[in-house]
Each structure stands twice: as C-alpha cells, then as structure tokens.
Design a protein around this motif. Sequence first.
Motif, PDB file in Angstrom:
ATOM      1  N   UNK A  96       1.064  -1.350   0.375  1.00 40.89           N
ATOM      2  CA  UNK A  96       0.085  -0.085  -0.347  1.00 40.89           C
ATOM      3  C   UNK A  96       1.324   1.238   0.013  1.00 40.89           C
ATOM      4  N   UNK A  97       1.004   2.056  -1.334  1.00 39.68           N
ATOM      5  CA  UNK A  97       2.093   3.078  -1.180  1.00 39.68           C
ATOM      6  C   UNK A  97       0.876   3.864  -0.922  1.00 39.68           C
ATOM      7  N   UNK A  98       1.481   4.834  -0.083  1.00 36.92           N
ATOM      8  CA  UNK A  98       0.850   6.713   0.109  1.00 36.92           C
ATOM      9  C   UNK A  98       1.547   7.663   0.242  1.00 36.92           C
ATOM     10  N   UNK A  99       1.440   8.177  -0.899  1.00 37.36           N
ATOM     11  CA  UNK A  99       1.921   9.665  -1.021  1.00 37.36           C
ATOM     12  C   UNK A  99       1.357  10.791   0.135  1.00 37.36           C
ATOM     13  N   UNK A 108       3.575   0.247   3.167  1.00 37.74           N
ATOM     14  CA  UNK A 108       2.995  -0.208   4.210  1.00 37.74           C
ATOM     15  C   UNK A 108       2.373  -1.642   4.186  1.00 37.74           C
ATOM     16  N   UNK A 109       2.844  -2.370   4.588  1.00 35.88           N
ATOM     17  CA  UNK A 109       1.962  -3.547   3.596  1.00 35.88           C
ATOM     18  C   UNK A 109       1.229  -3.687   5.662  1.00 35.88           C
ATOM     19  N   UNK A 110      -0.132  -4.502   4.952  1.00 31.87           N
ATOM     20  CA  UNK A 110      -1.535  -3.598   6.620  1.00 31.87           C
ATOM     21  C   UNK A 110      -1.604  -5.234   6.909  1.00 31.87           C
ATOM     22  N   UNK A 111      -1.431  -5.897   8.079  1.00 31.74           N
ATOM     23  CA  UNK A 111      -2.190  -7.419   9.138  1.00 31.74           C
ATOM     24  C   UNK A 111      -1.831  -8.545   7.538  1.00 31.74           C
ATOM     25  N   UNK A 121      -3.566  -5.239   2.526  1.00 32.82           N
ATOM     26  CA  UNK A 121      -3.326  -3.724   1.771  1.00 32.82           C
ATOM     27  C   UNK A 121      -4.458  -3.208   0.596  1.00 32.82           C
ATOM     28  N   UNK A 122      -5.071  -4.436  -0.309  1.00 34.55           N
ATOM     29  CA  UNK A 122      -6.330  -3.849  -1.013  1.00 34.55           C
ATOM     30  C   UNK A 122      -7.381  -3.391  -0.387  1.00 34.55           C
TER      31      UNK A 122
END
Length: 136
Positions: A96-99, A108-111, A121-122
């Motif tokens: 997950x790429x947050x600018x 981020x790699x979430x859970x 991430x999706x």
Amino acid sequence: MATQNTATAQAPYIGATTDELARKSSGDQVAGMLTQKALFRRRGEIVLYPDRLVLSAWNDAGDLTFRRTDIRSVETRFTEHYGRFVGGLLGACKPLVIDTAPVGEIYLLVNRKEIMETTDDKKWEKLIKAWLAEQG
C-alpha cells in the motif's frame, strides 16, 4: 473541528518510506525475500478515524497523523523500490503506497501474514480512498 476518537478500522502494519527502501542494499533485499521485516523496520497500528488516518509508533516521536488534505494518492502497486520479486510470488503483497504532503511516499504492508504472503493492503486502499472521497 473536534477530534473524533472512535476508530472505523484498525490493523497492524509494517512500513517504510521510499527513501528508506531506496537505501537498502542488495543484501537487505535478499533478507527481505525471507522476511519483509528486514525491509520494513517501522511497526505499529494503522487506524482510520472519521477525521484522520494514524500510523501509530511511526518513529521515536510517536504517531504519524494525516488529514485528508495531507494525502495526495493511495494505491497498491509494485515499484522500483519494492518489486514483484521481493514482494512475493505471483504478485502477492503489493504494498500500500500512500503519497503524503508531509513525509512523501510511505509503503505499508497491512496485516501481513508471513507464511501465507498475504496482506489487507487492497482492503485498506479501498477504505482510504472512500474516506478521502467523504466530505470532512
């Protein structure tokens, strides 16, 4: 505007900035194929509130907090800093790429499930995009 303290979503994350990933050596990337924790040194909880997105324990100073206006884009994708080969088999674990305006790109790699090479991430991309579209 009053701070809203009831979270709408929460999950553990491991994370890094673009700059941190860019500075990783080839040895770090090999280690990353065994465990993503070798590449993503930041750990905490990602928490979505009605009025903010928080990455807890981001650094020694504490949490990293974003308002809607702080986030320029959010998507799950591989990049030159974190590609398919390091990210897992068959495209699993796209980060997950947050600018963001305050700190630039955050990966981020979430859970993340280490053995299964899966993340949420999706799901979080959809949650954050919906949140960004809301009138705050």
